[in-house]
Motif scaffolding. Structure first.
Motif, mmCIF file in Angstrom:
data_model
loop_
_atom_site.group_PDB
_atom_site.id
_atom_site.type_symbol
_atom_site.label_atom_id
_atom_site.label_comp_id
_atom_site.label_asym_id
_atom_site.label_seq_id
_atom_site.Cartn_x
_atom_site.Cartn_y
_atom_site.Cartn_z
ATOM 1 N N GLY A 1 0.799 -1.222 0.000
ATOM 2 C CA GLY A 1 0.000 0.000 0.000
ATOM 3 C C GLY A 1 0.831 1.272 0.000
ATOM 4 O O GLY A 1 0.287 2.371 -0.124
ATOM 5 N N GLY A 2 2.156 1.115 0.145
ATOM 6 C CA GLY A 2 3.041 2.268 0.105
ATOM 7 C C GLY A 2 3.551 2.736 1.456
ATOM 8 O O GLY A 2 4.418 3.613 1.500
ATOM 9 N N SER A 3 3.037 2.170 2.547
ATOM 10 C CA SER A 3 3.545 2.610 3.850
ATOM 11 C C SER A 3 4.971 2.100 4.035
ATOM 12 O O SER A 3 5.339 1.044 3.509
ATOM 13 C CB SER A 3 2.642 2.115 4.979
ATOM 14 O OG SER A 3 2.551 0.715 4.965
ATOM 15 N N THR A 4 5.755 2.872 4.781
ATOM 16 C CA THR A 4 7.182 2.582 4.901
ATOM 17 C C THR A 4 7.627 2.534 6.357
ATOM 18 O O THR A 4 7.025 3.173 7.238
ATOM 19 C CB THR A 4 8.006 3.654 4.177
ATOM 20 O OG1 THR A 4 7.696 4.942 4.728
ATOM 21 C CG2 THR A 4 7.707 3.670 2.688
ATOM 22 N N THR A 5 8.677 1.790 6.613
ATOM 23 C CA THR A 5 9.343 1.783 7.910
ATOM 24 C C THR A 5 10.844 1.794 7.665
ATOM 25 O O THR A 5 11.323 1.318 6.619
ATOM 26 C CB THR A 5 8.963 0.553 8.753
ATOM 27 O OG1 THR A 5 9.306 -0.633 8.029
ATOM 28 C CG2 THR A 5 7.484 0.540 9.082
ATOM 29 N N TYR A 6 11.591 2.341 8.645
ATOM 30 C CA TYR A 6 13.034 2.488 8.518
ATOM 31 C C TYR A 6 13.727 2.083 9.805
ATOM 32 O O TYR A 6 13.186 2.231 10.911
ATOM 33 C CB TYR A 6 13.396 3.943 8.220
ATOM 34 C CG TYR A 6 12.848 4.450 6.903
ATOM 35 C CD1 TYR A 6 11.622 5.092 6.842
ATOM 36 C CD2 TYR A 6 13.565 4.275 5.729
ATOM 37 C CE1 TYR A 6 11.104 5.535 5.643
ATOM 38 C CE2 TYR A 6 13.071 4.728 4.510
ATOM 39 C CZ TYR A 6 11.841 5.347 4.482
ATOM 40 O OH TYR A 6 11.347 5.796 3.279
ATOM 41 N N ALA A 7 14.964 1.616 9.664
ATOM 42 C CA ALA A 7 15.811 1.419 10.823
ATOM 43 C C ALA A 7 16.139 2.793 11.402
ATOM 44 O O ALA A 7 16.266 3.777 10.665
ATOM 45 C CB ALA A 7 17.086 0.699 10.411
ATOM 46 N N ASP A 8 16.296 2.842 12.717
ATOM 47 C CA ASP A 8 16.598 4.117 13.369
ATOM 48 C C ASP A 8 17.867 4.751 12.815
ATOM 49 O O ASP A 8 17.966 5.980 12.704
ATOM 50 C CB ASP A 8 16.749 3.920 14.882
ATOM 51 C CG ASP A 8 15.422 3.668 15.568
ATOM 52 O OD1 ASP A 8 15.437 3.181 16.715
ATOM 53 O OD2 ASP A 8 14.368 3.961 14.964
ATOM 54 N N SER A 9 18.820 3.925 12.431
ATOM 55 C CA SER A 9 20.117 4.427 11.986
ATOM 56 C C SER A 9 20.044 5.169 10.646
ATOM 57 O O SER A 9 20.980 5.897 10.302
ATOM 58 C CB SER A 9 21.113 3.272 11.875
ATOM 59 O OG SER A 9 20.635 2.284 10.981
ATOM 60 N N VAL A 10 18.949 4.988 9.900
ATOM 61 C CA VAL A 10 18.859 5.638 8.578
ATOM 62 C C VAL A 10 17.681 6.599 8.464
ATOM 63 O O VAL A 10 17.528 7.253 7.429
ATOM 64 C CB VAL A 10 18.789 4.594 7.448
ATOM 65 C CG1 VAL A 10 19.944 3.604 7.547
ATOM 66 C CG2 VAL A 10 17.446 3.869 7.429
ATOM 67 N N LYS A 11 16.861 6.698 9.490
ATOM 68 C CA LYS A 11 15.705 7.595 9.435
ATOM 69 C C LYS A 11 16.136 9.017 9.145
ATOM 70 O O LYS A 11 17.093 9.523 9.718
ATOM 71 C CB LYS A 11 14.949 7.555 10.770
ATOM 72 C CG LYS A 11 14.001 6.390 10.911
ATOM 73 C CD LYS A 11 13.273 6.446 12.244
ATOM 74 C CE LYS A 11 12.369 5.239 12.420
ATOM 75 N NZ LYS A 11 11.730 5.216 13.755
#
Length: 114
Positions: free
Chosen positions: A54-64
């Protein structure tokens, strides 16, 4: 046959940018979540970013705030835009999806060094 083919890695100076691409085939791309992982020498593979169908995203804290994952369903391609790169971002970057089982690309080397 599922295939994931990464491209776009290379050598970049600290503070620079790179965009990785992963061309996918063999499954209904628009129906699958896609992820980018990385593995540095001597370290475990870690997930960097994920984008759901659906397009939602998540990131590792180190790259946010520095990395952005996106997808183009018309081109069956997922991207990872990497900005403000740091030496600790040096790793082999892999594209990943799950379609009945785990699938990985061959990896692309990213080296951040002056």
């Amino acid at each position: 046959q599922v295939q994931l083919v990464e491209s776009g890695g290379g050598l970049v100076q600290p503070g620079g940018s790179l965009r990785l691409s992963c061309a996918a085939s063999g499954f209904i791309f628009g129906s699958n979540g896609m992820s980018w992982y990385r593995q540095a020498p001597g370290k475990e593979r870690e997930r960097v970013a994920r984008i759901l169908r659906g397009g939602s995203t998540t990131y590792a804290d180190s790259v946010k705030g520095r990395f952005t994952i996106s997808r183009d369903n018309a081109k069956n391609t997922v991207y990872l835009q990497m900005n403000s790169l740091k030496p600790e971002d040096t790793a082999v970057y892999y594209c990943y999806t799950f379609y009945l089982k785990d699938y990985w690309g061959q990896g692309t080397q990213v080296t951040v060094s002056s």
